[in-house]
Structure formats: C-alpha cells, structure tokens
Write an enzyme that holds these catalytic residues in place. Sequence first.
Site, PDB file in Angstrom:
ATOM      1  N   GLU A 168      19.170  -8.687  -8.439  1.00 43.87           N
ATOM      2  CA  GLU A 168      19.145  -7.942  -9.682  1.00 43.87           C
ATOM      3  C   GLU A 168      17.810  -8.673 -10.663  1.00 43.87           C
ATOM      4  O   GLU A 168      18.499  -9.046 -11.963  1.00 43.87           O
ATOM      5  CB  GLU A 168      20.182  -7.580 -10.614  1.00 43.87           C
ATOM      6  N   GLU A 365      26.039  -3.565  -3.934  1.00 39.25           N
ATOM      7  CA  GLU A 365      26.952  -3.739  -4.819  1.00 39.25           C
ATOM      8  C   GLU A 365      27.187  -2.435  -5.447  1.00 39.25           C
ATOM      9  O   GLU A 365      26.340  -1.620  -5.877  1.00 39.25           O
ATOM     10  CB  GLU A 365      26.426  -4.644  -6.038  1.00 39.25           C
TER      11      GLU A 365
HETATM   12  C1  BGP Z   1      26.226  -6.786 -11.324  1.00 38.12           C
HETATM   13  C2  BGP Z   1      25.947  -8.437 -11.229  1.00 38.12           C
HETATM   14  C3  BGP Z   1      27.128  -9.003 -10.690  1.00 38.12           C
HETATM   15  C4  BGP Z   1      28.394  -8.716 -11.350  1.00 38.12           C
HETATM   16  C5  BGP Z   1      28.426  -7.215 -11.815  1.00 38.12           C
HETATM   17  C6  BGP Z   1      29.371  -6.569 -12.645  1.00 38.12           C
HETATM   18  O1  BGP Z   1      25.016  -6.608 -12.383  1.00 38.12           O
HETATM   19  O2  BGP Z   1      24.957  -8.605  -9.927  1.00 38.12           O
HETATM   20  O3  BGP Z   1      26.945 -10.446 -10.792  1.00 38.12           O
HETATM   21  O4  BGP Z   1      28.529  -9.425 -12.490  1.00 38.12           O
HETATM   22  O5  BGP Z   1      27.186  -6.666 -12.270  1.00 38.12           O
HETATM   23  O6  BGP Z   1      29.095  -6.677 -13.788  1.00 38.12           O
HETATM   24  P1  BGP Z   1      29.966  -7.622 -14.934  1.00 38.12           P
HETATM   25  O7  BGP Z   1      30.521  -8.742 -14.482  1.00 38.12           O
HETATM   26  O8  BGP Z   1      28.936  -7.684 -16.054  1.00 38.12           O
HETATM   27  O9  BGP Z   1      31.074  -6.692 -15.392  1.00 38.12           O
END
Ligand code: BGP
Length: 469
Positions: A168, A365
């Site tokens: 990302e 993801e």
């Molecule tokens: C994505 C990232 C992850 C993870 C996920 C969930 O954007 O790649 O690292 O963190 O989001 O989001 P958050 O942790 O901010 O709730």
Amino acid sequence: MSTFLKFPPNFLWGAAMSGPQSEGWLGKRHENIMDTWYRICRNDFYKGVGPDVASDFLHHFENDFRLMKEIGLNSFRTSIQWTRLIANLETGELDPNGIAFYQAMIRAAKANEIKLIFNLHHFDLPTDLLDRYAGWESRHVVDLFVKYAKTAFQLFKDEIHEWTTFNEPMVMIDGGYLYGYHYPHYKNEGKRAVQVLYHIVLANALVTQAYHQLDPEGKIGIIVNVTPAYPRSDRKEDQEAARFFDLFHWRSFLDASIHGHFPDELVEILRKDGVLWKAEAKDESLLSLNRSDFIGINYYHPTRVQATEGQIFEKWLPDQYYAHYDWPEKRVDPYKDWEIFPKALYDIAKEMTKRYPKTPWFVSETGMGVHDEGRFRNKDGVIEDLYRINFYKEHLFWLHKAIEEGASCFGFHTWAALDCWSWNNAYKNRYGFIEVDLNDQTRTIKKSGRWYRQVSLENGFEIEEDPFV
Ligand code: BGP
C-alpha cells in the site's frame, strides 16, 4: 436451493500480517517511522499500546504457524523488516540475529506446509533515512532500498520464491504527506507527495529487475490498496472526478508496474499543474523494462466521489479534482467507519481483466476490524465472530462470480491471521482469525478460523442461491 462456490485449483487461502505490526521491537537495530511516532507520542495510540511488544510474533511464531495450519492457511504473507535485517543502512551490512530470526520463520512455515510470501516494505521506513535524507523524497533512499532488497533476495533465494516489494504505497503518501494521519504527519504537501510516489515506483521497478536477474523462476509483485471510486451521478463532472481519483490513487502504481509507464493522462495533468516529479533521463527505460509478475490488491472499502465546487487550494492537492460524497445507502463498519461494499471486489476484478488482462492478481488483504470482541465470547471461551464470517462470505461470493467470468485471481488473503497492532488504533479493533490476549499473549482460534479451515479444505463453501445480489 443452495450452491457450492468452488474456487480454482491451487487457490491460495491465506492471510497477511506485517513485521512492524506483529513482531515486537526486541533485537531490532533501528527504529522505523511508526516506532518513532509511538516513542514520541504514545497518546496517539489507543490505550497507549504500541508496537514495542505487539503480538510478540518474535517469540510465538513457531506456535503461530501451527495455529495457522490448523485454520487451513496454505499461504501467508508477512513483511521482513529493513530495521531488523540490516545492521548498517548505508553499507547494507547484515544483522546475524535478524537473519537467524527470518530463517527460523521460514523453517516454521515449511514445517507446516505454508507457502510464505515475503514483503519488503510495510510503511516501515527507517527513521534515520527520513531524518538524514527526507525519506522517499530522496533518490539515495531508493538506492539504499535496492541494496536491502538485493541482500534479502540473495539470503533467502533457496526458500522464498514469491516476493512483494511494497504494501500500500499510497497510504504512505496519503498518511505521511497529504492528510497527515501517519508519521511524519506532513499535510497538504502535494508536490512532495508526487515525488515520493515517483521514487517508490522507481524503487519497485529496480527491485523487480534485481529479483528477475537473481531468480528468473521466482515471482515478484507489488501490493496496492484499491479504493475504487464510484461517482455520485452520470454527470460528466462526477464521472471525471471518479476517473481522476482512480488515476492518481491506484492506476498510477498499476500502470507503472504492469505497463511499464505512468498513465499519460496523469503525467499531463501533473505537468500542466507544475508538480510533476523530478526524474533522470535513464528512468524511462528503467521503468519500462521491469514488470511485476503479479499484483496484490488490498480492498477494504470503496470511495464515493463527486465533482468539486471550484474550491481554491493554496497548494496543489489531488483533491482539487474530486470531492468526497456520502452515499446515503452505505452500510458501514462502525468501528472503523469504513463502508462495507463487497460488490466492489467484482468491479475491481472486471477492471483488472479489462486493463491488465495478462497479469494474475490476488486479494492480498481484506477484513473487518471489530471493537471489544470479548462480547461475543461463548461459554467455551471462543469468540463467535459471525459478522466476520459473513463479511468474508459476501466478498468471496463476488470474487467467485468474477473468477467464473474470467478474472485471473489466484488467491484470497485476509487481514489478518492473528490480531495485530494497528497504526493509531493499536489493538482497539481486532481483525484476526486467532485472538491474541495481550495480558499473557495466549492465542485462541475464533469461530471464523474454524470456518476458514473448512473453506480452505473444500476449496470453497456453500451458499443459499445468490443471497447477496
Ligand atoms: C491496511 C494495512 C494493514 C492493516 C489494515 C487494517 O491498510 O495494510 O497494515 O493495518 O489496513 O487497518 P487498520 O490497522 O488501520 O485498522
């Protein structure tokens, strides 16, 4: 009537995590920017919990891989940490403890028959490189990253045959340079953001080339967060707003890493606006030769946009081409305030087939973070996270439909295997198939983990006929 949704043979059923969100700090030679943020401003994080211990994957990985096998994961992505593997960031000298840890992790994955995908960068730029060189604004950092990547490829070449370069990258740009929600918290720095974007794309190309030279059989890709823009109406202005949003936020990375050049339209707009990146003459050919073998798509939520109303911006920002719009019919994950819109996976798949027909991709993801999951614990101590199961079923339904219609998607990875530390939210919202108790680091498989095992074993699952259309 019910139908069984069968996925293609050898489909990857897996999950993702990242080094900085799971391992803990112990033994690292350097701080990354997230570590620094926590050290200087603990109160920015829910209950002051940081990445210092996180899910202590450093000490629990052997058992964690056993649990991952138990929930049916045939593949798992995590990131190795630049700040752990490399002792001297300038010379690239290695840290023997870092090597030993990642080698032990590789052995544990192998012992549990889990394909391990290593990612090189998950928001975790070493802070020294930000302080000394302005981070990704500097070309020297590109060179240092290439050095780190080559070292890692060489070290693990016999065991790891699938790599990803960045996770990302747009989040680093949005969070660090445009809207300030991540360290170093710069805001409205559009021109600098564009330079960072360029250097990351260049680094991706150089690292891809280095890997192909070292291991022509191995595969390497980039992971892009796709937040597809849906225009408010059919009005030309709204359509154009959506088009620019996609162009800047994710087609920039995908076109560059698949077609070998940025979208012409984007380059023209940035040039016209006087914010085009600084490049060197040789870059064009560097970018054009180094194509990703596959793409990872992180999809969490869509973006709803409309045309702007002629707002004046003091400094250049992508936002001068679109405005956000609140879709009245949206369904929201209240804990994160992200819209839940599973059909977007189908739309993304169609877009991939249309624009990049030859490039295989996977969902690298997706997931749903839920606050206070203890509420859903049953008398046996297991969290009954039916909401998570339904969330995945809905997304998989749309993904399956797209695959049936020809999308070349080869896998589905959720966020996350275990509960992990989040940027800002720390452990407020939990995402894992496996619960982590922060008091004593015990692990307990949630109901969704058992469900996922069945899906993976059967390579699909049964649904009521088209329940989600
Ligand atoms: C994505 C990232 C992850 C993870 C996920 C969930 O954007 O790649 O690292 O963190 O989001 O989001 P958050 O942790 O901010 O709730």
